[in-house]
Write a protein that holds these residues in place. Structure first.
Motif, PDB file in Angstrom:
ATOM      1  N   ASP A 267      -5.938  -0.699  -2.185  1.00  0.00           N
ATOM      2  CA  ASP A 267      -5.116  -1.047  -2.834  1.00  0.00           C
ATOM      3  C   ASP A 267      -5.682  -2.800  -3.269  1.00  0.00           C
TER       4      ASP A 267
ATOM      5  N   PRO B 288       0.678  -1.090   0.023  1.00  0.00           N
ATOM      6  CA  PRO B 288      -0.104  -0.043   0.330  1.00  0.00           C
ATOM      7  C   PRO B 288       1.568   1.654   0.124  1.00  0.00           C
TER       8      PRO B 288
ATOM      9  N   CYS C  72       0.472   1.512 -10.267  1.00  0.00           N
ATOM     10  CA  CYS C  72       0.936   2.010  -9.282  1.00  0.00           C
ATOM     11  C   CYS C  72       2.017   1.406  -8.553  1.00  0.00           C
TER      12      CYS C  72
ATOM     13  N   THR D  15      -6.219   1.611  -5.870  1.00  0.00           N
ATOM     14  CA  THR D  15      -5.827   1.531  -7.206  1.00  0.00           C
ATOM     15  C   THR D  15      -5.687   0.116  -7.274  1.00  0.00           C
ATOM     16  N   GLY D  16      -4.927  -0.602  -8.016  1.00  0.00           N
ATOM     17  CA  GLY D  16      -4.708  -1.547  -8.394  1.00  0.00           C
ATOM     18  C   GLY D  16      -5.919  -2.496  -9.033  1.00  0.00           C
TER      19      GLY D  16
ATOM     20  N   ALA E 191       1.874   1.756  -3.908  1.00  0.00           N
ATOM     21  CA  ALA E 191       0.777   1.721  -4.395  1.00  0.00           C
ATOM     22  C   ALA E 191       0.410   3.880  -4.456  1.00  0.00           C
TER      23      ALA E 191
END
Length: 330
Positions: A153, A132, A312, A282-283, A135
């Motif tokens: 994430d 994390p 990211c 994110t992800g 990210a």
């Protein structure tokens, strides 16, 4: 020859590699195809992914990472060795320094497994960073100030939720519910409702094509093919966004619950910052249509999708590589 600095996002679904000075030089599925009889590696990455569910008995396509950690050490090592050799990351006299991202709650044993696999595959010094955090950096958040930043994430194997300040994780939760779980939920739903067996690739393409949290925005239908459990014959059915939402709703609720838990444990001053700045998503899971708005409604805090959500983590490794000499090896 000087050693190269390399960042690896060792994901359950994909491996991304960043080379300092070059950017992202590899993005391949975390899949290895081997011959059961000889144990020989036949294909790695996209070529191996194409074989999932489509190989004769003596060939098996394996995903060596599960829930964000190494599930099969030897296969992970073989995969990393293949990528390091393919990309010519090893110098004649030197080994690359490698920064690897891992979920925020992995055990020391799991950390050692990652470090050992990278070293045996040809890496030199190995640094580990929490996903994390990386990210958030890759998403452009300035986490090194004394203010609160929150990131969710959603990867292939794990979802990491974290609040960061002063460059460190203040409070976090990692759960093994993410993209792969969504695919399993979809396949299980189809099996139960339609008595139809579909593979994980079919479930994944449904999620990516018609997945939506806000049905008013996107309520599509897609035809899928599978094997009828009653007759054993191939069969085609139509599947809707509404059904998909129903299939993954329990998993989405678990992610929402984890985010609420993290917010509840966050110091009040940092909570105020998060309300001002919002939460970064994110992800790969961030690409599900309307998920940002669903989270905004549930958490009562604005949620934004990062510019390149899939990249990211690996972009964050690139930014950290620039300051690698200042980082103590964990």
């Amino acid at each position: 020859m000087f050693s190269k600095d390399v960042g690896i996002d060792l994901g359950t679904a994909n491996v991304l590699i960043y080379l300092k000075g070059k950017g992202v030089i590899l993005n391949e599925p975390s899949v290895v195809a081997i011959d059961r009889n000889t144990k020989k590696v036949l294909a790695v990455g996209e070529e191996a992914r194409q074989m999932i569910g489509r190989t004769p008995e003596n060939i098996v396509a394996i995903r060596p990472l599960k829930d964000g950690v190494i599930h099969d050490f030897d296969i992970t090592e073989a995969m990393l060795k293949y990528f390091i050799q393919k990309l010519k990351l090893r110098g004649f006299m030197s080994k690359p320094r490698v920064l690897v991202c891992c979920p925020s709650n992995i055990t020391p044993v799991e950390q050692k497994a990652i470090r050992d696999a990278v070293v045996r595959a040809g890496g030199g010094e190995v640094y580990l960073e929490e996903e994390p955090k990386v990210a958030a950096i890759g998403a452009g958040m300035d986490i090194f100030q004394p203010s609160g930043n929150m990131v969710i994430d959603i990867g292939g194997g794990t979802t990491d939720v974290a609040v960061l300040s002063m460059g460190e994780v203040v409070t976090a939760q990692s759960l093994r519910v993410a993209g792969d779980q969504f695919d399993q939920d979809i396949a299980a739903y189809i099996k139960k409702k339609y008595k139809l067996l579909v593979g994980e690739r079919t479930a994944e393409s449904l999620k990516m094509s018609i997945g939506s949290m806000i049905l008013a925005d996107k309520n599509d239908t897609m035809d899928i093919r599978g094997r009828d459990m009653v007759t054993g014959l191939p069969k085609v059915i139509s599947f809707t966004s509404e059904e998909l939402l129903e299939a993954i709703s329990d998993s989405i609720e678990m992610i929402i619950k984890a985010a609420k838990n993290v917010l509840e444990k966050t110091p009040p001053e940092l909570s105020a910052d998060i309300i001002d700045r919002g939460i970064m998503l994110t992800g790969g899971g961030a690409l599900i249509s309307g998920l940002d708005r669903r989270l905004t409604e549930e958490l009562l805090v604005p949620v934004y999708v990062a510019e390149n959500p899939m990249d990211c983590v690996v972009l964050g490794t690139g930014m950290i590589l620039d300051n690698l000499n200042n980082i103590s090896k964990k």
